[in-house]
Scaffold this motif. Structure first.
Motif: not given
Length: 506
Positions: A90-94, A196-210, A377-381
């Motif tokens: 999942s992490t590799t793909g995202s 990576t943090a955005i992917g693991l937490l499911g955060a919105d990238l645009g808002r994080t960037l802003l 990502g594997g460790f987190k899962q």
């Protein structure tokens, strides 16, 4: 693959955020709370010891740490493998695709001479008093597409040259440059840590960037030009004291094509001709505007998407749907790569084969980064599937501890122990991940930034970046701690303070 193919594959109303990792279906825990906490601690300890004592590669360390965590939690071996591979894939793909596209942009920017064009154009426009501020601005601009190590290799010779020609101390010019690179590396996507943090937490990238840019600007100012005044007193290093007397300055324009004359209107800042190396036959100089657009295009597309979402709440709105597509990170970066192909590659006189080779040359260097991120990502899962996440969630809720503070503290501890900002980000995101559901979209983006700030805290002898800075600037270990380590700590603390302040108003 065409842009139409990519966009057609996107679901309706796709958000500009990295895809959330595998669904975390609730299940009965494998062991009691005490045993699960022990499993978490022992898994993290295994990763830290394998990296710092055994000197094992972080990719393998995270794999073995996942095995220790699962075994102590009494997970069946098959479940451990399934959890790890699910999170890994999942992490590799995202995240992996975005890291690869970002690396391509950075590589072509470097080899086409676009990066040197930006440096040469901006350095000569200010006098000595403005140079620390300009170096911070240049580093922040180049820090968007370039990995930290590449930025250091590119900018340090420029720092030496500028210090030699103006008489300024190396720290007065160098600290702002390092601050600009470090802040962007830790807080602003598309760098691997924030992604990576955005992917693991499911955060919105645009808002994080802003929010990341809003926090990065004052952080760079405080940890760069302002702090440099004090570091200059603690480490009064001048070019003549460096190995070779600063002769490395002539290499600042390394590469086959560099920027134009850096001599601007300020008579105090003359003499930067060494940034303007001769061109190879058939090569042309890249335009300053093209180089800036190449860096900022994906950022602008994602920012426009984030702002549109704040202003247009109707998800079925036609304009929002179009902006959603072009602001999706993979599409925004792909558009930037295509722009670089024509405006930085072919426009500079590179052949199609040379441009292709440049893109290809960017990939081997990031293979290890992608594997480490994916293993994280594997460790987190594994941590989540074992039931550790629910224990942490219940505990944090019970003691009423700020999730932002918890994320920062965990990242700080892992950073101090391993020296790796990436491992600190991955581990902290995995531990506080179960608490993400309790946060608003804005606070989830701030959690990503809090973890990013923590991952930069006090770089010391177990961090490769520490030795990179020490050797390039010709410092002793003590001088590196009083300059680089202090700067990293200021970035971490100031950045986190701004995160907490922003959390009050968003």
């Amino acid at each position: 693959m065409t842009l139409a193919t990519l966009t057609a594959a996107l679901p309706t109303g796709a958000l500009p955020s990295v895809a959330r990792l595998a669904d975390e279906a609730p299940k009965a825990p494998y062991a009691g709370n005490g045993q699960l906490v022990a499993a978490c601690l022992l898994g993290i300890l295994a990763v830290v010891l394998l990296i710092t004592v055994v000197k094992l590669h972080p990719f393998l360390s995270l794999m073995l740490g996942s095995a220790v965590l699962g075994a102590v939690a009494t997970m069946p071996p098959g479940d451990i493998v399934t959890s790890f591979t699910t999170g890994f894939g999942s992490t590799t793909g995202s995240v992996g695709v975005l890291i690869a596209l970002g690396a391509m942009i950075g590589k072509i920017l470097e080899e086409s001479g676009g990066a040197n064009k930006i440096v040469a154009t901006l350095v000569g426009r200010v006098g000595p008093n403005g140079l620390p501020w300009m170096m911070a601005a240049i580093a922040a601009i180049l820090g968007l597409p370039l990995f930290f190590e590449v930025g250091v290799v590119l900018l340090v010779p420029v720092v030496i040259l500028v210090a030699r020609r103006t008489g300024l101390s190396v720290m007065k010019v160098g600290i702002p440059a390092l601050a600009g690179l470090s802040v962007l590396h830790g807080l602003v996507p598309p760098h691997p840590g924030p992604l990576t943090a955005i992917g693991l937490l499911g955060a919105d990238l645009g808002r994080t960037l802003l929010y990341g840019i809003l926090i990065a600007i004052p952080t760079v100012v405080i940890a760069g030009p302002v702090l440099a005044t004090f570091v200059d007193r603690w480490v009064p290093k001048h070019v003549t004291a460096l190995p070779g007397g600063g002769s490395a300055g002539g290499s600042a324009a390394g590469g086959s094509a560099t920027g134009g004359s850096a001599t601007g209107s300020s008579g105090d800042a003359q003499g930067f001709d060494e940034l303007d190396a001769p061109l190879e036959p058939g090569r042309r100089r890249v335009g300053f505007g093209s180089a800036i657009v190449a860096i900022t295009l994906p950022v602008l597309l994602m920012l426009v998407d984030a702002i549109t979402k704040l202003l247009v709440t109707d998800e079925e709105n036609g304009i929002r749907k179009v902006v959603d597509v072009f602001g999706t990170p993979v599409v925004a970066l792909l558009i930037a790569v295509i722009f670089c192909y024509f405006r930085l590659g072919l426009a500079s006189g590179m052949t199609r084969m040379q441009v292709s080779d440049s893109f290809g040359a960017s990939l081997p260097g990031i293979a290890g980064i992608i594997l480490i991120v994916a293993a994280g990502g594997g460790f987190k899962q594994t941590l989540v599937d074992a039931g550790v996440g629910d224990v942490i969630k219940d505990w944090a809720t019970g003691v009423n501890l700020s999730v932002l503070l918890l994320g920062w503290l965990v990242a700080v501890l892992i950073r101090l122990g391993t020296g790796s900002a990436t491992v600190a980000t991955i581990t902290a995101a995995g531990i506080v991940g179960p608490l993400a559901s309790t946060l608003t979209t804005s606070h989830l983006a701030l959690l990503v930034l809090a973890i990013g700030c923590g991952s930069l805290f006090f770089s010391h002898v177990n961090d490769a970046g520490f030795w990179l800075v020490k050797e390039y600037f010709g410092l002793t270990v003590g001088e590196t701690i009083k300059s680089w380590s202090v700067m990293e700590t200021v970035i971490s603390v100031v950045g986190f303070a701004l995160v907490m302040a922003l959390s009050v108003v968003v």
